[in-house]
Enzyme design. Structure first.
Site, short mmCIF file in Angstrom:
data_model
loop_
_atom_site.label_atom_id
_atom_site.label_comp_id
_atom_site.label_asym_id
_atom_site.label_seq_id
_atom_site.Cartn_x
_atom_site.Cartn_y
_atom_site.Cartn_z
N THR A 265 37.11 1.33 72.95
CA THR A 265 36.68 2.66 73.40
C THR A 265 37.38 3.07 74.70
O THR A 265 36.81 3.69 75.57
CB THR A 265 35.14 2.72 73.47
OG1 THR A 265 34.64 2.33 72.19
CG2 THR A 265 34.61 4.11 73.74
N HIS A 266 38.66 2.69 74.80
CA HIS A 266 39.40 2.93 76.05
C HIS A 266 40.18 4.22 76.06
O HIS A 266 41.39 4.22 76.19
CB HIS A 266 40.37 1.79 76.31
CG HIS A 266 39.70 0.48 76.40
ND1 HIS A 266 40.26 -0.60 76.98
CD2 HIS A 266 38.47 0.09 76.00
CE1 HIS A 266 39.43 -1.62 76.91
NE2 HIS A 266 38.34 -1.22 76.32
N ASN A 267 39.48 5.30 75.92
CA ASN A 267 40.15 6.59 76.05
C ASN A 267 40.31 6.87 77.54
O ASN A 267 39.39 6.64 78.31
CB ASN A 267 39.30 7.70 75.45
CG ASN A 267 38.74 7.31 74.10
OD1 ASN A 267 37.93 6.41 74.02
ND2 ASN A 267 39.18 7.96 73.06
#
Lengths: 599, 415
Positions: free
Chosen positions: A514-516
Site C-alpha cells: 500500500t505504498h502509494n
C-alpha cells in the site's frame, strides 16, 4: 445549505497515523483540535479481539478493514493513451478507513531513509553525471536532509517501540545492525524479534555470499513496552495476522496502541467519526484556508471553520481533496506545468520461492516484520555505473503471512488446482519460504494523479484518476534485485527455487503493497512542489498537508516521523503562518527512492 | 455560575450574593473546607454511584441493581427542588451517620451509611460544603423498583434495628496513626466492606467475616484478608498502593466494579492515604487457612489446557505469568483461586474493561468468549487456570457457567 459550526483552532482531515500524531502535538501546544474521520470508531478490544481477528476470509478476502469501493474508488490506466476505468474491487493497495486508518492493518516493517535518498538528483548527478538521469525521470532533492529529520525518526521509533538492532550509532558502525543506515542517536527501544528458522537460513546464506544481513526493524513488539506517552504495548505472539489485520494483543504499533489512549483523554481534543470532508474552503482572495465542508452519514452538510487546516488522510485522498477544492495547479504531463498530482509513485516487488525437503520452516509462526534483510542493493549503497538504472531496494526473508488461504507456495509446473496441487501444498507448506525484493520506483513524467473526466463517486464528485506504469529503469532495477535474490536463494541449498520476476506493465489488480506516494510533493520552491519543507501549502497559508503525499516512494511511516517535525514546527509558530522557506536547498522534491513494504 | 466562580463568591465570605446553598450555610463554607470535601468525596467514591451514564456528575439517577430490585441514586447537587440544596449540615450528617434523609425518611443501605456512619462530623461538614459548591443540576429521579415490602422506606427502620449500629470511628491506641488513618478510610468513607464482605439474606454485611470477599452484581469481590492463596497474603504494601493508585500492578489489573472505584476514587487519593489503607488491609488476619482442595479431573485439566493455549496464552502468556500492569498474572492470582469462581467464569464469559487512569491510560480489555466457548469448555478452562502453575482451587462445573451465562449482562460482545 451547510450548517456553520463554531470555529476550532486546528482541524485534522482524516484520523490515521498522521492525524493522531498531529492531534497529539497540536493539543499539547494548547490548541483546540478537532479531527474529522470519514470512517467509524475502532479499538483493540471491540474490533480486533484475539477471539475473532484471526479470520482471514473476513479481514483480507472480504476487506473488513479497508475502504469500500462503492463509496470511494479511483480510476486507473497505465498511460495517457488509454481510457481509465474505475476499480470496482481493491487490488494492488488497500487504503484503510476508520479510526487508525491504514495504520491498523500494516505489517510493521519500519525503515529510515538513507541519507543519500534525500539528495536524489544532486547525489546521483554528483556520482554518475547529469546524463545518468533519463530525460523523463523527474527526481529532485527533498529540501530536507537526513540530519534534519533524525530527531523525528528517533521520536517516532520510541513512540512505536520499534524492535531492532542499530547499525550506526553516531557514526560508529554496530555489529549485527544495518551498516548502511544513517547515523542514529541511540539504539532501538526494543531488541530484535526472535528469529524463526527460515530467516536464519537466509541470513546464513547471505553471509556466505558476502552480504551483511540484519534483523528487520519492526513495529511488532519483541517484548512488553511502555512508550514515552505512558501507553502500553504487549509482547507479540507471532500469530502472523498483521498485514491486513488489526492486532488483538496490543503488540503492533498503531494509533490505537501508541497515542489514542492519551490523546482521547484530553479536553482540548475532539474526534468526530463518520464525517467525510468534501471540500476545503478558501477566503475571497484564495490565499487562506478558512473552513472545510463535511457531510455526515445522514447526508447533512456542515461547514467547520478552523484557524489551521491539516490534511492527514491517505495520500490519494489528500491529493483528491486538493484537486476537488481547486487548491494549487494540476500537473499537466504534456507540458510539465503545474505541480498538483505530479510524481505519483508506487514500488516494484519480486520474489524467489525456496523449497526444502529436509527442513521444517513453520511459516505460520510469523509477525509482520519478522525477518532478516540485506541493504547492499538499496538506494545508492552500490555502484550503479553501467547498470542502466538508478535506485534499488532491499532483499529480505520474512516469516509473515503464512496464512492458510493466502499462502501456499508450490514449485513451477504444479497445477493450479486438483489432487496434484493439494499434494504439493501438503508437501511444501511447512518446507517452503520466499525471499522478497522491494524496489524503488523513480518518479516519471507520465505517472500522475488528476480528476477523472467521466466517473463520479457517491457524492457526485469526479473520481481521482491514476496514470501509472513501470519504466525500463524499474524493470532493470527489479531484474537486478531478483538476480541477487536468486543468488542468495541458491546459497540456501534448497531442493529447488522458483523465481517470480516482475515483468510487463504495472498491474493494479493483485495485491502488492500500500505504498502509494507523491502527488502533493514537498520542496524548496513553489515551481517544483506543492508544499514547502514544513508541509505548508505554497499558495494557501495556514493549510498543511501530511501523509505520504509529500514524498514519492517511501511510505507513510516516514511521513509520520516527518509529521512529528511538522507538529513541532506548527506548535512553535501556530500564532503565525509558518515562515516560507527561502533558502534554496535543492531543486525541489525528490520523485523517487526506495520502496519498502510497509504494508 | 461555574463552581470556581462560586468558590470566589464564597471566599469573599459574602452572603449578599446569590447562593445556592441555604443562607445559613454560606457563612460556613470556605475554600479549604470545599477542597477537603472534594478529596473526601473522592475517598467516598460518591461520583460513581451518583452519576447516571452520560449524566451530570453527582446529579444521581444511576440505576443500582440489588438483590431486592433497582434503586436509583439520589441527586446530591445543591438543587433546591430535586437535590440537597435545602439540607443543613445536621441533616447531611444525619444521612451519613444514621441513614435518615432530611425529610426524616429512611435511606436504603445501597447508600452505604452502615460504613459512612464512621465519618467524623468535621469530614461530613466538609463533604457537604463541597457538594454545595457544585453547580445545581435539576434532575428528578425515576421511582425505585423494589420488591414488597422493601418498597416502603419505613421497613428500613426495622432493618436498622436489626443490623445497623451508628457510631463514629474510634481510633485504636495500640496501633500506629497510619494504621488508624487506613482503618478510618477503609471502614468509613472507602466502604470497602460494602462489596468485599459477605452479606446475609437481608443484605446486611456479616461483620464477623469482614473483608473476606463478597458477591455483588454477579461479581465476586475478592477476599482482602491475609489468606495466601485467595487473599492479599502475598501482596506487598507497595503493590496494594500501586494497584489503588493506577488500577494496575505486577499482579493484576482492576476490572468490573473495582475499575470504577479506581477511576473515581482511589486514583485521586494521595500516596500517604493509600499507604495507610494498605497498612490497615495488610494487618487483617487471614480469614481461614486456604484449604488444599481435591485434585481436579485430569480430563478437565487436559481440555482446559488446550483451550488456554488457543484462547488465553496470547495475553496471559504460556505460564500464566501475564504482562506487568497490562495482562493479569494468573499464576498465584488470588482472584483466580477464589473459593467462589464467579469472577473468573464471568470474565471468560463476558470479558471486562480494565481501569484506566492518567498513570495507565491504555485501555486494556479482555474479550468475551461466550459466543465461542460452551459452558463445559469454559468450566474446563476455569478449572485449568485455577489449578495450573501451582494454583489450587475447586473444580468448576458447567452448570455454574450456565447459571452465570443466563444471569450476567454482557460487558463486551463477541463478533
Amino acid at each position: 445549505m451547510a450548517t456553520k459550526l463554531p470555529p476550532v483552532d486546528a482541524l485534522l482531515v482524516g484520523f490515521g497515523w498522521t492525524g493522531a500524531l498531529l492531534g497529539q502535538e497540536l493539543s499539547d501546544a494548547g490548541l483546540n483540535v478537532l479531527a474529522l474521520e470519514r470512517g467509524g470508531w475502532r479499538d483493540t478490544t471491540t474490533d480486533f479481539a484475539t477471539t475473532f481477528i484471526q479470520d482471514e476470509l473476513r479481514y483480507y478476502y472480504r476487506h473488513a478493514l479497508f475502504q469500500e469501493p462503492a463509496r470511494e474508488t479511483l480510476s486507473f490506466r497505465n498511460s495517457r493513451s488509454e481510457t481509465a476505468l474505475p476499480m470496482r474491487q481493491l487490488g494492488s493497495f488497500l487504503p484503510g478507513t476508520g479510526v487508525g486508518g491504514a495504520g491498523i492493518h500494516w505489517n510493521g516493517q519500519n525503515w529510515r531513509f538513507l541519507p543519500s535518498d534525500f539528495l536524489a538528483r544532486s547525489h546521483n548527478t554528483d556520482r554518475y553525471g547529469a546524463a545518468a538521469i533519463p530525460q523523463d525521470m523527474t527526481i529532485q532533492d527533498w529540501g530536507v536532509t537526513y540530519d534534519d529529520l533524525e530527531p523525528y525518526f528517533d521520536k517516532w521509533e520510541y513512540l512505536c517501540g520499534i524492535s531492532g538492532k542499530a547499525g550506526n550509532i553516531k557514526g560508529q558502525i554496530q555489529p549485527g545492525g544495518n551498516p548502511f543506515e544513517g547515523p542514529r542517536t541511540r539504539e532501538y527501544p526494543n531488541p530484535p524479534m526472535e528469529m524463526t528458522y527460515g530467516p536464519t537460513l537466509f541470513a546464513q546464506a547471505a553471509n556466505d555470499v558476502g552480504l551483511k544481513p540484519f534483523p528487520a526493524p519492526s513495529a511488532n513488539m519483541s517484548r512488553a513496552y511502555t512508550n514515552p506517552l505512558g501507553v502500553q504495548l504487549g509482547p507479540c505472539t507471532y500469530c502472523g495476522f498483521c498485514e491486513k489485520f488489526g492486532c488483538g494483543n496490543y503488540s503492533k504499533a498503531s494509533p490505537q496502541t501508541t497515542i489514542l489512549p492519551v490523546l482521547l483523554r484530553k479536553k482540548n481534543f475532539a474526534l468526530k467519526t463518520e464525517c467525510e470532508v468534501i471540500k476545503i474552503n478558501l477566503d475571497s482572495d484564495r490565499k487562506r484556508a478558512v473552513s472545510v465542508t463535511y457531510v455526515d452519514t445522514q447526508g447533512e452538510e456542515y461547514e467547520q471553520p478552523a484557524d489551521l487546516i491539516v490534511l492527514s488522510a491517505f495520500v490519494l485522498h489528500n491529493v483528491h481533496l486538493l484537486l476537488l477544492s481547486g487548491i494549487g495547479t494540476p500537473y499537466d504531463p504534456s507540458t510539465g506545468a503545474g505541480t498538483l498530482g505530479k510524481n505519483y509513485a508506487y514500488q516494484i516487488v519480486s520474489s524467489v520461492d525456496v523449497f526444502y525437503d529436509d527442513k521444517i520452516l513453520n511459516p505460520f509462526i510469523g509477525a509482520g516484520a519478522l525477518g532478516m534483510v540485506v541493504d547492499e542493493f538499496n538506494g545508492d549503497n552500490f555502484d550503479h555505473s553501467n547498470l542502466g538504472f538508478l535506485g534499488g531496494g532491499y532483499i529480505a526473508c520474512w516469516n509473515t503471512n503464512g496464512r492458510p488461504i493466502e499462502t501456499h507456495l508450490v514449485p513451477d509446473g504444479t497445477p493450479k488446482w486438483g489432487a496434484k496441487w493439494k499434494r504439493a501444498v501438503v508437501r511444501d507448506y511447512l518446507r517452503s519460504m520466499s525471499v522478497a525484493t522491494h524496489g524503488a520506483v523513480m518518479s516519471h513524467r507520465g505517472n500522475y494523479l488528476d480528476l477523472d473526466p467521466t466517473y463520479r463517486d457517491f457524492l457526485g464528485r469526479p473520481l481521482m484518476r491514476m496514470t501509472f506504469d513501470y519504466t525500463d529503469n524499474e524493470h532493470r532495477m527489479s531484474d537486478f534485485l531478483t538476480g541477487k535474490a536468486e543468488q542468495i536463494a541458491r546459497a540456501m541449498k534448497p531442493r529447488e527455487i522458483r523465481s517470480n520476476p516482475r515483468k510487463g506493465h504495472y498491474d493494479i489488480t493483485p495485491y502488492q503493497t500500500t505504498h502509494n506516494t507523491g502527488g502533493a510533493i514537498m520542496g524548496s520552491n513553489p515551481r517544483d512542489s506543492v508544499l514547502n519543507r514544513y508541509l505548508q501549502h505554497w499558495d494557501v497559508s495556514r493549510s498543511f498537508c501530511d501523509g505520504v503525499v509529500h514524498f514519492p516512494a517511501e511510505p507513510w511511516l516516514q511521513s509520520d516521523r516527518y509529521c512529528c517535525r511538522a507538529g513541532a514546527v506548527v506548535r512553535a509558530g501556530h500564532q503565525n503562518a509558518v515562515p516560507q522557506e527561502s533558502r534554496p536547498v535543492g531543486s525541489g522534491v525528490r520523485r523517487s527512492g526506495r520502496c519498502h513494504p510497509v504494508l | 455560575m461555574s463552581s470556581s466562580a462560586l468558590k470566589l463568591v464564597l471566599l469573599a465570605s459574602s452572603c449578599a450574593f446569590a447562593c445556592f446553598a441555604s443562607p445559613a450555610r454560606c457563612e460556613q463554607l470556605s475554600f479549604g473546607q470545599v477542597e477537603r470535601g472534594r478529596y473526601l468525596a473522592a475517598a467516598g467514591d460518591c461520583e460513581a454511584c451518583h452519576t447516571a451514564p452520560g449524566g451530570k456528575p453527582f446529579a444521581g439517577g444511576r440505576a443500582i441493581p440489588t438483590p431486592f430490585g433497582t434503586i436509583y441514586s439520589a441527586n446530591i447537587t445543591p438543587d433546591r427542588k430535586t437535590g440537597i440544596g435545602t439540607w443543613s449540615d445536621d441533616q447531611f450528617y444525619g444521612a451519613l451517620h444514621q441513614g435518615i434523609a432530611a425529610d426524616g425518611s429512611y435511606l436504603y443501605p445501597a447508600f452505604p451509611y452502615p460504613w459512612y456512619t464512621k465519618v467524623t462530623r468535621e469530614d461530613s461538614d466538609a463533604l457537604h460544603a463541597f457538594l454545595s459548591s457544585l453547580e445545581p443540576a435539576s434532575k428528578s429521579l425515576p421511582p425505585n423498583d423494589l420488591v414488597w415490602p422493601l418498597n416502603d422506606r419505613f421497613v428500613m427502620r426495622g432493618w436498622n434495628e436489626l443490623f445497623f449500629r451508628a457510631g463514629t470511628f474510634k481510633p485504636d491506641d495500640q496501633k500506629s496513626p497510619e494504621w488508624n488513618r487506613g482503618a478510618y478510610l477503609v471502614e468509613g468513607l472507602g466502604h470497602c466492606g460494602a462489596c468485599h464482605t459477605p452479606t446475609n439474606v437481608l443484605g446486611s454485611a456479616e461483620k464477623q467475616s469482614a473483608l473476606r470477599g463478597g458477591k455483588l452484581q454477579d461479581w465476586y469481590a475478592p477476599n482482602l484478608t491475609a489468606d495466601v492463596r485467595s487473599g492479599l497474603g502475598q501482596w506487598s504494601i507497595d503493590e496494594i498502593v500501586t494497584f489503588l493508585k493506577t488500577g494496575r500492578n505486577d499482579r493484576t489489573v482492576a476490572y468490573g466494579p473495582m475499575s470504577e472505584v479506581i477511576t473515581f476514587s482511589t486514583s485521586k487519593l494521595n500516596d500517604d492515604d493509600l499507604k495507610a489503607m494498605a497498612t490497615y488491609l495488610k494487618d487483617i488476619p487471614a480469614a481461614t487457612e486456604d484449604d488444599k482442595v481435591a485434585e481436579p479431573d485430569p480430563k478437565a485439566m487436559a481440555a482446559g489446557g488446550a483451550l488456554y493455549v488457543d484462547n488465553c496464552s496470547g495475553c496471559h502468556q504460556a505460564e500464566g505469568q501475564g504482562v506487568s500492569a497490562m495482562f493479569p498474572r494468573l499464576q498465584g492470582s488470588s482472584a483466580v483461586q477464589d473459593r467462589d469462581p464467579t469472577t473468573i467464569i464471568r470474565l471468560i464469559l463476558n470479558g471486562a474493561h480494565a481501569a484506566t487512569t492518567d498513570a495507565r491510560p491504555t485501555q486494556v480489555s479482555m474479550p468475551a468468549f461466550d459466543w465461542k466457548l460452551s459452558d463445559q469448555q469454559i468450566a474446563d478452562l476455569a478449572t485449568y487456570v485455577r489449578n495450573a502453575w501451582g494454583n489450587s482451587a475447586t473444580q468448576v462445573a458447567a452448570s455454574q457457567v450456565g447459571e452465570l451465562r443466563r444471569s450476567t449482562p454482557q460487558e463486551l460482545s463477541g463478533r
